[in-house]
Enzyme design. Structure first.
Site, PDB file in Angstrom:
ATOM      1  N   SER A 284       5.841   7.047   3.983  1.00 22.44           N
ATOM      2  CA  SER A 284       5.188   7.079   2.746  1.00 22.44           C
ATOM      3  C   SER A 284       6.096   6.843   1.487  1.00 22.44           C
ATOM      4  O   SER A 284       7.241   7.354   1.607  1.00 22.44           O
ATOM      5  CB  SER A 284       4.729   8.425   2.543  1.00 22.44           C
ATOM      6  OG  SER A 284       4.207   8.873   1.327  1.00 22.44           O
ATOM      7  N   ARG A 330       6.329  -0.984  -6.346  1.00 19.40           N
ATOM      8  CA  ARG A 330       6.472  -1.678  -4.981  1.00 19.40           C
ATOM      9  C   ARG A 330       7.091  -3.038  -4.802  1.00 19.40           C
ATOM     10  O   ARG A 330       7.654  -3.239  -4.085  1.00 19.40           O
ATOM     11  CB  ARG A 330       5.064  -1.394  -4.280  1.00 19.40           C
ATOM     12  CG  ARG A 330       4.472   0.010  -3.791  1.00 19.40           C
ATOM     13  CD  ARG A 330       3.257   0.002  -3.318  1.00 19.40           C
ATOM     14  NE  ARG A 330       3.155   1.377  -2.983  1.00 19.40           N
ATOM     15  CZ  ARG A 330       1.759   1.809  -2.301  1.00 19.40           C
ATOM     16  NH1 ARG A 330       0.928   1.000  -2.305  1.00 19.40           N
ATOM     17  NH2 ARG A 330       1.936   3.116  -2.228  1.00 19.40           N
ATOM     18  N   GLU A 425     -11.389  -2.273  -0.280  1.00 21.98           N
ATOM     19  CA  GLU A 425     -10.296  -3.298  -0.157  1.00 21.98           C
ATOM     20  C   GLU A 425     -10.617  -4.495   0.048  1.00 21.98           C
ATOM     21  O   GLU A 425     -10.186  -5.772  -0.430  1.00 21.98           O
ATOM     22  CB  GLU A 425      -9.359  -2.713   0.865  1.00 21.98           C
ATOM     23  CG  GLU A 425      -8.053  -3.422   0.624  1.00 21.98           C
ATOM     24  CD  GLU A 425      -6.942  -3.199   1.961  1.00 21.98           C
ATOM     25  OE1 GLU A 425      -6.936  -2.001   2.327  1.00 21.98           O
ATOM     26  OE2 GLU A 425      -6.105  -3.985   2.062  1.00 21.98           O
ATOM     27  N   ARG A 435      -1.133  -3.249  -6.610  1.00 19.90           N
ATOM     28  CA  ARG A 435      -1.825  -2.185  -6.723  1.00 19.90           C
ATOM     29  C   ARG A 435      -0.798  -0.875  -6.749  1.00 19.90           C
ATOM     30  O   ARG A 435       0.101  -0.791  -6.144  1.00 19.90           O
ATOM     31  CB  ARG A 435      -2.806  -1.783  -5.419  1.00 19.90           C
ATOM     32  CG  ARG A 435      -3.333  -0.570  -5.364  1.00 19.90           C
ATOM     33  CD  ARG A 435      -4.125  -0.490  -4.088  1.00 19.90           C
ATOM     34  NE  ARG A 435      -3.550  -0.497  -2.914  1.00 19.90           N
ATOM     35  CZ  ARG A 435      -3.058   0.788  -2.324  1.00 19.90           C
ATOM     36  NH1 ARG A 435      -2.936   1.830  -3.108  1.00 19.90           N
ATOM     37  NH2 ARG A 435      -2.351   0.777  -1.198  1.00 19.90           N
ATOM     38  N   LEU A 441      -7.456   4.573  -2.205  1.00 19.42           N
ATOM     39  CA  LEU A 441      -8.397   5.544  -1.761  1.00 19.42           C
ATOM     40  C   LEU A 441      -9.376   5.821  -3.039  1.00 19.42           C
ATOM     41  O   LEU A 441     -10.587   6.155  -2.733  1.00 19.42           O
ATOM     42  CB  LEU A 441      -7.632   7.007  -1.470  1.00 19.42           C
ATOM     43  CG  LEU A 441      -6.548   6.590  -0.492  1.00 19.42           C
ATOM     44  CD1 LEU A 441      -5.973   8.126  -0.014  1.00 19.42           C
ATOM     45  CD2 LEU A 441      -7.213   5.935   0.804  1.00 19.42           C
TER      46      LEU A 441
HETATM   47  C1  LIG Z   1      -0.377   2.988   6.332  1.00 21.33           C
HETATM   48  C2  LIG Z   1      -1.247   2.961   5.203  1.00 21.33           C
HETATM   49  C3  LIG Z   1      -1.203   4.053   4.340  1.00 21.33           C
HETATM   50  C4  LIG Z   1      -1.889   3.945   3.023  1.00 21.33           C
HETATM   51  N1  LIG Z   1      -1.875   4.839   2.195  1.00 21.33           N
HETATM   52  C5  LIG Z   1      -2.376   5.080   1.077  1.00 21.33           C
HETATM   53  C6  LIG Z   1      -2.274   5.960   0.068  1.00 21.33           C
HETATM   54  O1  LIG Z   1      -1.519   7.158   0.365  1.00 21.33           O
HETATM   55  N2  LIG Z   1      -3.082   6.118  -0.984  1.00 21.33           N
HETATM   56  C7  LIG Z   1      -3.928   4.717  -1.287  1.00 21.33           C
HETATM   57  O2  LIG Z   1      -4.768   5.110  -2.209  1.00 21.33           O
HETATM   58  N3  LIG Z   1      -4.069   4.126  -0.344  1.00 21.33           N
HETATM   59  C8  LIG Z   1      -3.438   4.030   0.824  1.00 21.33           C
HETATM   60  N4  LIG Z   1      -3.532   3.021   1.586  1.00 21.33           N
HETATM   61  C9  LIG Z   1      -4.383   1.773   1.323  1.00 21.33           C
HETATM   62  C10 LIG Z   1      -5.938   2.213   1.820  1.00 21.33           C
HETATM   63  O3  LIG Z   1      -5.596   3.401   2.868  1.00 21.33           O
HETATM   64  C11 LIG Z   1      -6.772   1.234   2.173  1.00 21.33           C
HETATM   65  O4  LIG Z   1      -6.787   0.166   0.877  1.00 21.33           O
HETATM   66  C12 LIG Z   1      -8.278   1.737   2.042  1.00 21.33           C
HETATM   67  O5  LIG Z   1      -8.409   3.081   2.877  1.00 21.33           O
HETATM   68  C13 LIG Z   1      -9.503   0.844   2.516  1.00 21.33           C
HETATM   69  O6  LIG Z   1     -10.578   1.407   2.651  1.00 21.33           O
HETATM   70  P1  LIG Z   1     -11.820   0.504   2.860  1.00 21.33           P
HETATM   71  O7  LIG Z   1     -12.997   1.512   2.873  1.00 21.33           O
HETATM   72  O8  LIG Z   1     -11.977  -0.717   1.881  1.00 21.33           O
HETATM   73  O9  LIG Z   1     -11.706  -0.351   4.170  1.00 21.33           O
HETATM   74  P2  LIG Z   1     -11.079   0.392   5.711  1.00 21.33           P
HETATM   75  O10 LIG Z   1     -10.615   1.881   5.864  1.00 21.33           O
HETATM   76  O11 LIG Z   1     -10.266  -0.729   6.104  1.00 21.33           O
HETATM   77  O12 LIG Z   1     -12.495   0.246   6.519  1.00 21.33           O
HETATM   78  C14 LIG Z   1     -13.046  -0.856   7.078  1.00 21.33           C
HETATM   79  C15 LIG Z   1     -14.099  -0.677   7.753  1.00 21.33           C
HETATM   80  O13 LIG Z   1     -14.756  -1.885   8.255  1.00 21.33           O
HETATM   81  C16 LIG Z   1     -15.193  -2.253   9.480  1.00 21.33           C
HETATM   82  N5  LIG Z   1     -15.198  -3.548   9.749  1.00 21.33           N
HETATM   83  C17 LIG Z   1     -14.170  -4.434   9.575  1.00 21.33           C
HETATM   84  N6  LIG Z   1     -14.581  -5.600   9.848  1.00 21.33           N
HETATM   85  C18 LIG Z   1     -15.737  -5.606  10.391  1.00 21.33           C
HETATM   86  C19 LIG Z   1     -16.621  -6.292  10.998  1.00 21.33           C
HETATM   87  N7  LIG Z   1     -16.451  -7.686  11.131  1.00 21.33           N
HETATM   88  N8  LIG Z   1     -17.793  -5.928  11.388  1.00 21.33           N
HETATM   89  C20 LIG Z   1     -17.987  -4.643  11.558  1.00 21.33           C
HETATM   90  N9  LIG Z   1     -17.329  -3.621  11.064  1.00 21.33           N
HETATM   91  C21 LIG Z   1     -16.033  -4.109  10.483  1.00 21.33           C
HETATM   92  C22 LIG Z   1     -14.109  -1.042  10.101  1.00 21.33           C
HETATM   93  O14 LIG Z   1     -14.598  -0.941  11.377  1.00 21.33           O
HETATM   94  C23 LIG Z   1     -14.033  -0.007   9.207  1.00 21.33           C
HETATM   95  O15 LIG Z   1     -14.792   0.809   9.543  1.00 21.33           O
HETATM   96  C24 LIG Z   1      -2.741   3.006   2.830  1.00 21.33           C
HETATM   97  C25 LIG Z   1      -2.771   1.762   3.734  1.00 21.33           C
HETATM   98  C26 LIG Z   1      -2.109   1.948   4.667  1.00 21.33           C
HETATM   99  C27 LIG Z   1      -2.114   0.637   5.949  1.00 21.33           C
END
Ligand SMILES: Cc1cc2nc3c(=O)[nH]c(=O)nc-3n(C[C@H](O)[C@H](O)[C@H](O)COP(=O)(O)OP(=O)(O)OC[C@H]3O[C@@H](n4cnc5c(N)ncnc54)[C@H](O)[C@@H]3O)c2cc1C
Ligand code: FES
Lengths: 637, 252
Positions: A284, A330, A425, A435, A441
């Site tokens: 982190s 970053r 995302e 970002r 989040l």
């Molecule tokens: C290690 C790490 C730490 C982080 N820490 C932070 C933080 O402290 N604060 C912050 O703001 N952000 C943080 N981020 C960034 C943040 O976590 C992500 O950008 C955010 O959670 C993305 O959320 P989302 O709902 O858009 O997608 P995701 O959480 O990636 O969810 C994608 C979903 O889509 C589904 N999916 C994908 N492709 C398909 C498909 N083809 N068919 C069916 N289903 C599919 C998956 O199964 C999943 O359910 C961090 C990222 C990482 C990697």
């Protein structure tokens, strides 16, 4: 191509209100007549599914994992921003807006970012009401910390597992709607095609990952919340199943892609240690609040770090950026670490690492304080590397972390393809070229809880959506496309594994389209990618058949898409000859090696339209208009 | 870093209906810096190139938080390291020439999908029965309106840290999900927001647990030992307490 961002008129602070007032509504009794497909159950998808179901829509939610509780969002550590100003330290909606737009190097839309800052406060209220156990002060009020170089403390957190707790909150809300029969969950499903009927997104084709069966699902709108594409680099901090497939398939059906080259490389990750490595682990960013980053002044200094005297250490961030020091954003931190390592001053076995040292903080605050702040992170580091940051400096190196680029969306979060909405995302909307920490989040939940429930109605109520079902020829065509591809993949019986190709592509992108980019490298990659792709379709081996639980086939499909998508990223990086945020073009830098933006020519979103397999994509731009802030040079000196 | 070679006895099962069996594999040199799953990746690359079927196993975050991974290694769920998921287990904890028996989490409620991959959707169904606070989006009061003592929030988080991997079920001779249910009940019972549904939630969740085919708790405490997140057995005591309280109130 119609790329009207549909930004509402009026003063910035009133736009969202005005827009909601001017939007169409779906009568409460009619909502149950609409079926909405949500692909993804991370923060964006889970929050959207639950909120839309609460309104009365029928929702079908799809995810790759065996449960919606496991989406990649679960791994977020540091926290979530909001403009609550609880600490009374001068924060406000406008300041969060300004920091986000500036952090993005003035490559995002004012109206979207302002709305994000506005709804940020509602998110925290909502999550607390759901029982998210955020950290608290002894008096019982919510605790905040400063994160990622912010000058105010606006980050809410739950130890180092904020993403987990927020996702479990959204998952709970989702499970409640499943119980009520308003949401149906389809786990272990992968969306392989988008179905476009009469010019509108009306459904998806999924593969049941257990049986291999292709399934057609029809709805009145499709919401993609499928996350980012960082795994195109093979090694990244993303979860293994994160992919570009859903977004890329939509792109091929006519949804435009925006800023694909904008990729964030996070400075504090555990360095690569072997060719077998499958992913990189983020440490982190909060560690930079107390850790000091340094390298030995001498090249190839192999002494034990604790034996290197103060006078022979170079605290390169503190020296170069006295005002922000180790807390620079970053992109700046990452680029500087790379620069030092490129000069041969890197440490560790590979020379691709810098130290992050807690010795001074331990001496100042005591072992217990430091352990209580970072204990779980230190523990994780120790598990992976067998080294203890309490006794010796950590080694860190930048790693691919987050993708700002994504499918283009308007103010309603609708893509250029009517009826296809994109959240989290997976869209490009709020973070510009970089970002800020703790804002992904916030964006995912803003999109899911508060924006899509308000904006989807205009499409549903204002568009003619003929009564069709999966018998419509568009479904058959889409299913044929998916099944043909699977047949092609399973027939491949070459000599290299899927991962082998993926690793090769990843390395190429890391070298040529990573932290620093130049024309020569990008042109090289642009030639090389089609070669790798050609070999993939000839020489990859995909064991097993479609009709089983076949993880090699899953990966093969995703890598096949990366092999096409990578080319789009490189094209975009090549076209943008300025530097901005994470996109550092070596040709465009100031005398002191900082990024040089070119507002005259590049104050726009780059938008790419698919143009068939054998032609280059069509390039469009959406101009960015700044009425409330003046794009200034980002300086952290 | 030194390398080791291992003998792996892995459970292979084509699908839910086919009978499974152990198969033995000799690994090539394995770096002790590898994680357990990376070791399986290496084996799978080798099997793929030999034209054999790679071993199916679930995983996603590889950071110990998503709860997707998990197998039984030499009789222990998630392997020998305490409070460590399989993805966070590193090969430096094994010795040269060790034999590792690797099999899926076994429980009546978790049918095998293939090899080491299992179906854990029954855990989702338990949550559907009431493992949440019933609030709609919008209209929540200001987040600071109800103060919560820091220790209480921390204790709630201790319970909410459950990753839903199912190791507790696999470790329990009765294949009970009491630790999983107890953790959710505790998380919500400790927070003021969870109180309005206190008298229904434990009954509904336990009833669903029973109907999903999980066994009863007979206080053997293997679950706590196996839990990669250190969820304490006290959560089961609280569940029993909350259950009795709810049962008593519902009789009134
Ligand atoms: C290690 C790490 C730490 C982080 N820490 C932070 C933080 O402290 N604060 C912050 O703001 N952000 C943080 N981020 C960034 C943040 O976590 C992500 O950008 C955010 O959670 C993305 O959320 P989302 O709902 O858009 O997608 P995701 O959480 O990636 O969810 C994608 C979903 O889509 C589904 N999916 C994908 N492709 C398909 C498909 N083809 N068919 C069916 N289903 C599919 C998956 O199964 C999943 O359910 C961090 C990222 C990482 C990697
Ligand atoms: S893979 Fe996520 S917990 Fe192990």
């Amino acid at each position: 191509m119609n790329l009207n961002p549909k930004i509402p008129p009026g003063p910035l602070a009133d736009k969202w209100d005005t827009h909601r007032f001017n939007s169409l509504l779906v009568n409460p009794a009619n909502k149950r007549k609409f079926d909405i497909i949500v692909v993804g159950a991370g923060l964006a998808g889970a929050s959207a599914s639950a909120s839309l179901a609460e309104l009365g829509y029928n929702v079908k939610t799809f995810c790759i994992q065996d449960s919606p509780r496991r989406g990649h969002s679960i791994a977020a550590q540091g926290g979530i921003n909001a403009a609550k100003n609880y600490p009374n330290d001068g924060d406000s909606i406008f300041r969060l807006f300004y920091d986000t737009i500036k952090g993005g190097d003035f490559r995002a839309r004012e109206a979207n970012v302002y709305r994000l800052a506005q709804v940020s406060n509602n998110i925290i209220d909502q999550c607390v009401a759901q029982g998210v156990p955020f950290a608290r002060e002894y008096g019982g009020s919510l605790a905040n910390r400063s994160f990622g170089g912010a000058q105010v403390s606006r980050t809410f957190y739950a130890r180092g597992q904020t993403g987990q707790q927020l996702l479990l909150g959204a998952y709970g809300a989702l499970m409640r709607q499943v119980h009520k029969g308003k949401v149906r969950i389809y786990p272990r499903r992968e969306m392989l095609e988008l179905v476009v009927a009469d010019g509108k997104a009306r459904g998806i084709i999924t593969r049941d990952l257990v049986s291999g069966r292709l399934e057609s699902h029809c709805g009145h709108a499709v919401v993609l919340a499928t996350g980012g594409y960082g795994n195109v680099y093979f090694l990244s901090t993303n979860a293994m199943a994160s992919n570009v497939t859903a977004a890329f398939r939509a792109y091929r059906q006519g949804a435009c892609f925006a800023n694909p080259s904008f990729v964030q490389i996070h400075p504090t990750c555990i360095p690569v240690h072997g060719s077998y490595q499958s992913k990189l682990t983020l440490m982190s960013e909060s560690l930079r609040n107390d850790g000091r980053i340094w390298i030995p002044k001498q090249k190839n200094d192999t002494r034990d770090p604790v034996e290197i005297p103060e006078s022979e250490r170079e605290y390169f961030l503190e020296n170069k950026y006295p005002a922000f020091g180790n807390l620079v954003p970053r992109d700046v931190a990452s680029r500087n670490a790379k620069e030092q390592c490129d000069q041969g001053k890197g440490v560790g076995e590979t020379g691709l690492a810098v130290y992050l040292d807690f010795a001074e903080a331990i001496a100042r605050d005591g072992r217990e304080t430091i352990r209580s702040k970072y204990g779980n992170l230190f523990h994780m580091y120790e598990k992976i590397t067998a080294g203890s940051p309490m006794e010796e400096p950590m080694m860190i190196y930048p790693a691919v972390h987050y993708t700002m680029g994504g499918l283009w969306v308007d103010y309603n979060l609708m893509s250029s393809l009517p009826g296809l909405f994109v959240l989290g995302e997976a869209n490009f909307s709020d973070h510009g070229a970089n970002r800020l920490g703790a804002s992904a989040l916030m964006q995912g939940l803003a999109d899911g809880y508060f924006i899509i429930p308000a904006t989807i109605a205009t499409h549903l109520a204002g568009t003619e959506l003929p009564d069709i079902d999966t018998g419509h020829p568009a479904f058959q065509e889409a299913e044929n496309r998916a099944s043909l591809r699977i047949k092609k993949l399973t027939a491949l019986n070459g000599k290299r594994t899927v991962d082998d190709f993926h690793r090769e592509l990843g390395l190429l992108l890391w070298d040529c389209c990573g932290m620093a980019r130049n024309e020569k490298g990008l042109r090289y990659a642009l030639n090389k990618i089609p070669e790798i792709r050609e070999e993939f379709w000839r020489n990859v081996v995909v064991p097993g058949t479609n009709e089983t639980f076949n993880q090699s086939l899953e990966r093969a499909g995703r890598v096949a898409d990366y092999l096409e998508y990578a080319e789009l990223m490189v094209r975009d990086a090549l076209a943008r000859t300025e530097s901005c945020g994470c996109h550092f073009r070596e040709e465009s830098q100031t005398e002191d090696n900082e990024a040089k933006r070119d507002d005259k020519n590049f104050s726009h979103v780059s938008v790419w339209e698919y143009n068939g397999e054998s032609s280059a994509p069509i390039s469009h731009t959406e101009p960015l208009v700044f009425e409330n802030v003046r794009p200034s040079r980002r300086s952290y000196k | 870093m030194s390398t080791i070679t291992l003998t792996l006895k892995i459970w292979r099962q084509q699908d839910r209906k086919t009978k499974g069996r152990f198969e033995t594999y000799e690994t090539g040199p394995i770096s002790q810096d590898m994680s357990f799953l990376e070791m399986l990746d290496v084996l799978n690359e080798q099997l793929t190139l030999e034209g054999k079927d790679p071993v199916a196993f679930d995983h996603d975050c590889r950071e110990g938080i998503c709860g997707m991974c998990g197998s039984v290694i030499n009789g222990e769920a998630h392997g020998p390291e305490k409070e460590t998921t399989l993805c966070q287990l590193h090969m430096r904890h094994f010795k040269d020439n060790d034999t590792l028996v690797i099999e899926p989490f076994r429980a009546r409620a978790f049918p095998i999908i293939k090899d080491l991959a299992i179906d854990r959707t029954p855990l989702d169904r338990i949550i559907q029965a009431g493992g949440y606070i019933s609030v709609n989006t919008g209209g929540a009061p200001d987040a600071n309106a109800i103060p919560i003592a820091a220790e209480r929030a921390e204790a709630a988080l201790d319970a909410a840290a459950c990753i839903g991997c199912g190791a507790c079920v696999a470790a329990c001779p009765n294949a009970s999900a009491m630790l999983f249910v107890g953790a959710k009940i505790t998380h919500l019972a400790l927070l003021p927001q969870g109180l309005p549904e206190r008298s229904g939630r434990p009954l509904d969740m336990v009833q669903e647990m029973d109907s999903q085919g999980f066994g009863n708790c007979s206080n053997i405490q293997e679950c706590e030992q196996a839990c990669p997140k250190g969820i304490s057995i006290q959560n089961i005591a609280r569940l029993n307490h909350e259950y009795l309280r709810a049962a008593f109130l519902s009789e009134e």
